[in-house]
Design a protein around this motif. Structure first.
Motif, PDB file in Angstrom:
ATOM      1  N   MET A   1       0.846  -1.184   0.000  1.00 31.36           N
ATOM      2  CA  MET A   1       0.000   0.000   0.000  1.00 31.36           C
ATOM      3  C   MET A   1       0.884   1.238   0.000  1.00 31.36           C
ATOM      4  SD  MET A   1      -2.521   1.459   2.969  1.00 31.36           S
ATOM      5  CE  MET A   1      -2.662  -0.209   3.555  1.00 31.36           C
ATOM      6  N   LYS A   2       0.607   2.201  -0.854  1.00 25.27           N
ATOM      7  CA  LYS A   2       1.421   3.419  -0.913  1.00 25.27           C
ATOM      8  C   LYS A   2       0.908   4.430   0.093  1.00 25.27           C
ATOM      9  CE  LYS A   2       2.933   7.183  -3.789  1.00 25.27           C
ATOM     10  NZ  LYS A   2       4.152   7.294  -2.997  1.00 25.27           N
ATOM     11  N   ARG A   3       1.805   4.989   0.842  1.00 28.94           N
ATOM     12  CA  ARG A   3       1.470   6.055   1.774  1.00 28.94           C
ATOM     13  C   ARG A   3       2.309   7.264   1.450  1.00 28.94           C
ATOM     14  NH1 ARG A   3       1.462   1.399   4.800  1.00 28.94           N
ATOM     15  NH2 ARG A   3      -0.455   0.984   5.941  1.00 28.94           N
ATOM     16  N   LYS A   4       1.724   8.429   1.582  1.00 29.82           N
ATOM     17  CA  LYS A   4       2.456   9.657   1.340  1.00 29.82           C
ATOM     18  C   LYS A   4       3.195  10.028   2.605  1.00 29.82           C
ATOM     19  CE  LYS A   4       3.231  12.542  -1.970  1.00 29.82           C
ATOM     20  NZ  LYS A   4       3.800  12.068  -3.223  1.00 29.82           N
ATOM     21  N   ALA A   5       4.487  10.071   2.557  1.00 30.52           N
ATOM     22  CA  ALA A   5       5.276  10.345   3.752  1.00 30.52           C
ATOM     23  C   ALA A   5       5.152  11.794   4.170  1.00 30.52           C
ATOM     24  CB  ALA A   5       6.742  10.023   3.486  1.00 30.52           C
ATOM     25  N   ALA A   6       5.353  12.026   5.455  1.00 29.23           N
ATOM     26  CA  ALA A   6       5.321  13.397   5.968  1.00 29.23           C
ATOM     27  C   ALA A   6       6.455  14.215   5.380  1.00 29.23           C
ATOM     28  CB  ALA A   6       5.426  13.384   7.495  1.00 29.23           C
ATOM     29  N   VAL A   7       7.549  13.542   5.057  1.00 29.98           N
ATOM     30  CA  VAL A   7       8.683  14.247   4.455  1.00 29.98           C
ATOM     31  C   VAL A   7       8.451  14.329   2.960  1.00 29.98           C
ATOM     32  CG1 VAL A   7      11.174  14.288   4.185  1.00 29.98           C
ATOM     33  CG2 VAL A   7      10.173  13.308   6.223  1.00 29.98           C
ATOM     34  N   MET A   8       7.924  15.446   2.494  1.00 33.59           N
ATOM     35  CA  MET A   8       7.699  15.623   1.078  1.00 33.59           C
ATOM     36  C   MET A   8       8.967  16.152   0.436  1.00 33.59           C
ATOM     37  SD  MET A   8       4.750  14.517   1.054  1.00 33.59           S
ATOM     38  CE  MET A   8       4.497  14.712  -0.690  1.00 33.59           C
ATOM     39  N   LEU A   9       9.234  15.685  -0.757  1.00 30.14           N
ATOM     40  CA  LEU A   9      10.464  16.076  -1.429  1.00 30.14           C
ATOM     41  C   LEU A   9      10.569  17.578  -1.570  1.00 30.14           C
ATOM     42  CD1 LEU A   9      13.022  15.234  -2.883  1.00 30.14           C
ATOM     43  CD2 LEU A   9      11.705  15.051  -4.978  1.00 30.14           C
ATOM     44  N   ILE A 351       8.693   6.890  -6.467  1.00 28.59           N
ATOM     45  CA  ILE A 351       8.516   8.061  -5.611  1.00 28.59           C
ATOM     46  C   ILE A 351       8.932   9.326  -6.361  1.00 28.59           C
ATOM     47  CG2 ILE A 351       9.308   9.213  -3.507  1.00 28.59           C
ATOM     48  CD1 ILE A 351       9.578   6.438  -2.239  1.00 28.59           C
ATOM     49  N   LEU A 352      10.047   9.250  -7.053  1.00 30.87           N
ATOM     50  CA  LEU A 352      10.524  10.394  -7.825  1.00 30.87           C
ATOM     51  C   LEU A 352       9.505  10.807  -8.881  1.00 30.87           C
ATOM     52  CD1 LEU A 352      12.668  12.436  -8.617  1.00 30.87           C
ATOM     53  CD2 LEU A 352      13.814  10.638  -9.941  1.00 30.87           C
ATOM     54  N   ASN A 353       8.936   9.826  -9.574  1.00 32.08           N
ATOM     55  CA  ASN A 353       7.922  10.121 -10.593  1.00 32.08           C
ATOM     56  C   ASN A 353       6.694  10.778  -9.971  1.00 32.08           C
ATOM     57  OD1 ASN A 353       9.383   9.130 -12.770  1.00 32.08           O
ATOM     58  ND2 ASN A 353       8.572   7.059 -12.564  1.00 32.08           N
ATOM     59  N   ASP A 354       6.280  10.272  -8.804  1.00 32.88           N
ATOM     60  CA  ASP A 354       5.110  10.833  -8.125  1.00 32.88           C
ATOM     61  C   ASP A 354       5.352  12.283  -7.724  1.00 32.88           C
ATOM     62  OD1 ASP A 354       3.788   8.443  -8.393  1.00 32.88           O
ATOM     63  OD2 ASP A 354       4.166   7.760  -6.344  1.00 32.88           O
ATOM     64  N   GLU A 355       6.549  12.559  -7.206  1.00 35.20           N
ATOM     65  CA  GLU A 355       6.856  13.920  -6.791  1.00 35.20           C
ATOM     66  C   GLU A 355       6.881  14.869  -7.990  1.00 35.20           C
ATOM     67  OE1 GLU A 355       6.761  14.845  -3.893  1.00 35.20           O
ATOM     68  OE2 GLU A 355       7.127  13.070  -2.676  1.00 35.20           O
ATOM     69  N   ALA A 356       7.451  14.405  -9.088  1.00 37.22           N
ATOM     70  CA  ALA A 356       7.485  15.224 -10.296  1.00 37.22           C
ATOM     71  C   ALA A 356       6.069  15.498 -10.796  1.00 37.22           C
ATOM     72  CB  ALA A 356       8.318  14.539 -11.371  1.00 37.22           C
ATOM     73  N   ALA A 357       5.220  14.461 -10.753  1.00 37.62           N
ATOM     74  CA  ALA A 357       3.834  14.620 -11.202  1.00 37.62           C
ATOM     75  C   ALA A 357       3.083  15.607 -10.309  1.00 37.62           C
ATOM     76  CB  ALA A 357       3.130  13.265 -11.210  1.00 37.62           C
ATOM     77  N   ASN A 358       3.330  15.539  -8.991  1.00 38.22           N
ATOM     78  CA  ASN A 358       2.672  16.467  -8.070  1.00 38.22           C
ATOM     79  C   ASN A 358       3.074  17.913  -8.356  1.00 38.22           C
ATOM     80  OD1 ASN A 358       1.323  14.441  -6.694  1.00 38.22           O
ATOM     81  ND2 ASN A 358       2.924  14.187  -5.157  1.00 38.22           N
ATOM     82  N   ALA A 359       4.280  18.072  -8.880  1.00 39.41           N
ATOM     83  CA  ALA A 359       4.767  19.415  -9.211  1.00 39.41           C
ATOM     84  C   ALA A 359       4.427  19.800 -10.650  1.00 39.41           C
ATOM     85  CB  ALA A 359       6.281  19.482  -9.004  1.00 39.41           C
ATOM     86  N   VAL A 380      18.174  13.106  -2.877  1.00 35.07           N
ATOM     87  CA  VAL A 380      18.255  11.656  -2.705  1.00 35.07           C
ATOM     88  C   VAL A 380      17.844  11.268  -1.287  1.00 35.07           C
ATOM     89  CG1 VAL A 380      19.817   9.675  -2.633  1.00 35.07           C
ATOM     90  CG2 VAL A 380      20.000  11.342  -4.491  1.00 35.07           C
ATOM     91  N   ARG A 381      18.320  11.993  -0.287  1.00 34.35           N
ATOM     92  CA  ARG A 381      18.015  11.647   1.097  1.00 34.35           C
ATOM     93  C   ARG A 381      16.513  11.747   1.374  1.00 34.35           C
ATOM     94  NH1 ARG A 381      22.037  10.740   4.491  1.00 34.35           N
ATOM     95  NH2 ARG A 381      24.150  11.398   3.945  1.00 34.35           N
ATOM     96  N   ASN A 382      15.867  12.757   0.847  1.00 33.48           N
ATOM     97  CA  ASN A 382      14.436  12.900   1.099  1.00 33.48           C
ATOM     98  C   ASN A 382      13.620  11.804   0.435  1.00 33.48           C
ATOM     99  OD1 ASN A 382      13.432  15.580   2.575  1.00 33.48           O
ATOM    100  ND2 ASN A 382      15.405  15.962   1.641  1.00 33.48           N
ATOM    101  N   ILE A 383      14.008  11.404  -0.755  1.00 37.23           N
ATOM    102  CA  ILE A 383      13.299  10.300  -1.407  1.00 37.23           C
ATOM    103  C   ILE A 383      13.540   9.002  -0.636  1.00 37.23           C
ATOM    104  CG2 ILE A 383      13.160   8.886  -3.499  1.00 37.23           C
ATOM    105  CD1 ILE A 383      13.726  11.357  -5.136  1.00 37.23           C
TER     106      ILE A 383
END
Length: 411
Positions: A1-9, A351-359, A380-383
């Motif tokens: 299950m995918k969860r959105k982490a509190a640490v957003m990129l 995760i990287l793709n999701d963050e790019a899509a969110n932006a 890299v550390r945040n991902i």
């Protein structure tokens, strides 16, 4: 299950995941450590309480990098993370997700907050319950003091935010009116330089708003809702507001769950040493965060420390931040090494793709922008941190409960 982490990129704050409690080592017992983001650059803004200042500090004004973190020695040489941290069992956690219930009173309070009316009548005066946008300057012995001034502060009258007498003194003032308030700091005030001192606050009311329910003749009805909101009826408005509050409480519960999970992971680990490079990482990040924040006001970090802040306090908070971030980053690297993770892995790329899509950006453009602004290592550390949180929660047993505002389980 995918969860959105509190640490957003996009936040680029490693410490925001609240990886606290990594205090178990060969000389000290486990103890909780506040999030590395708790002393962020936001503290450079004006104080939230009239006259509040930093507490006295005995630290030297020359910054000294910590030689230990919570009793864990900082070493100069580069050491493999596995030699610095012994990990506990981070894949078999039992966690409780506490979701606060939304009551009818919560809905009513939220609606009333949205119905505040700006008091345009020049003869209208501030009363208890109003929110006054004020400018103020505080002086002790005729001299302004740090943290005692603001050009614009929204003060809820009756909230008890400022020292005794301040809010009562604003009651009865009109928009544009200026008034001197002759007050006294309490003997127990947090700043020993101000405790018990007489103070004069020169206050100007820039504007003020009043909850609509406190205005004679106002009524929350379908006509008002249709005119002032995206809803047609009061019933729809209440339902929509309830859904918003429930979504917000769910987000808060998920973030708290992630915090708790990372704390349990941290509490189960044992630190023996911390390479200095990890502490340096935190020190540089702290300075960078402040520098970035102050740029919004056209102030350099050196000028801020020279003119507006206590350098010794800044150094203390920087060292605390650096130590917490060092432990967080070291723990992350130990898990990454144990799991054999790389930036080429499918989970990392997802995760990287999701963050790019969110932006709303391509991965290439997103990486370029993020790397240019934050640095590739931080990206890299945040991902990887988000990846670790996802892994821990996906492997945990999570029991969801509904709680009241005091955190008590609702039957």
């Amino acid at each position: 299950m995918k969860r959105k982490a509190a640490v957003m990129l996009l936040l680029m704050t490693l410490g925001a995941a609240s990886v606290s409690g990594c205090g178990k080592n060969n000389t000290t017992s486990s103890s909780s450590v506040s999030s590395a983001s708790s002393k962020s650059a936001s503290s450079a803004s004006d104080a939230s309480s009239a006259g509040s200042t930093s507490s006295d500090s005995t630290a030297s004004e020359e910054y000294a990098s910590p030689s230990d973190v919570d009793g864990i020695p900082v070493v100069d040489e580069e050491v493999d993370p596995a030699e610095c941290v012994t990990l506990g069992d981070y894949k078999k956690l039992t966690l409780e997700k506490k979701v606060e219930q939304v009551t009818d009173d919560d809905v009513q309070t939220a609606i009333m907050a949205e119905t505040a009316v700006t008091m345009d009548d020049p003869d209208a005066t501030v009363q208890k319950g109003d929110t006054a946008d004020i400018a103020y300057v505080g002086k002790v012995d005729g001299k302004e003091f740090d943290g005692g001034s603001s050009d614009s502060y929204n003060l809820v009258i009756g909230s008890g935010t400022f020292i005794d007498g301040f809010e009562d003194g604003v009651i009865g003032m009109k928009t544009g009116e200026t008034k001197d308030l002759n007050l006294k700091f309490p003997d127990s005030y947090q700043s020993t330089d101000l405790a018990g001192k007489d103070v004069v606050f020169t206050v100007t009311v820039n504007a003020f708003t009043r909850p609509a329910e406190n205005i004679d003749g106002w009524e929350l009805d379908d006509a008002w809702v249709a005119k002032n909101t995206d809803y047609s009826t009061v019933e729809e408005y209440r339902a929509g507001k309830r859904a918003e509050l429930e979504a917000a409480n769910e987000t808060t519960a998920e973030n708290n769950l992630q915090d708790d999970a990372m704390k349990q992971v941290a509490d189960s680990c044992t630190f023996t040493k911390i390479p200095k490079s990890y502490v340096t990482l935190g020190e540089e990040d702290y300075d960078k965060r402040y520098t970035s924040y102050l740029q919004n006001y056209g102030i350099s970090l050196d000028d801020y420390l020279e003119q507006y802040a206590d350098r010794a306090t800044y150094n203390q908070e920087k060292a605390t931040y650096a130590g917490t971030m060092a432990k967080s980053a070291l723990l992350l690297d130990a898990v990454k090494e144990a799991e054999g993770w790389t930036t080429d892995d499918q989970d990392y790329q997802q995760i990287l793709n999701d963050e790019a899509a969110n932006a709303n950006m391509s991965q290439e453009d997103f990486l370029k922008a993020a790397n240019d602004y934050y640095g590739e290592d931080t990206v890299v550390r945040n991902i990887m941190m988000e990846r670790m949180i996802n892994m821990v929660l996906d492997n945990a047993t999570v029991n969801t409960v509904t709680v009241d505002a005091d955190g008590n389980t609702v039957k």
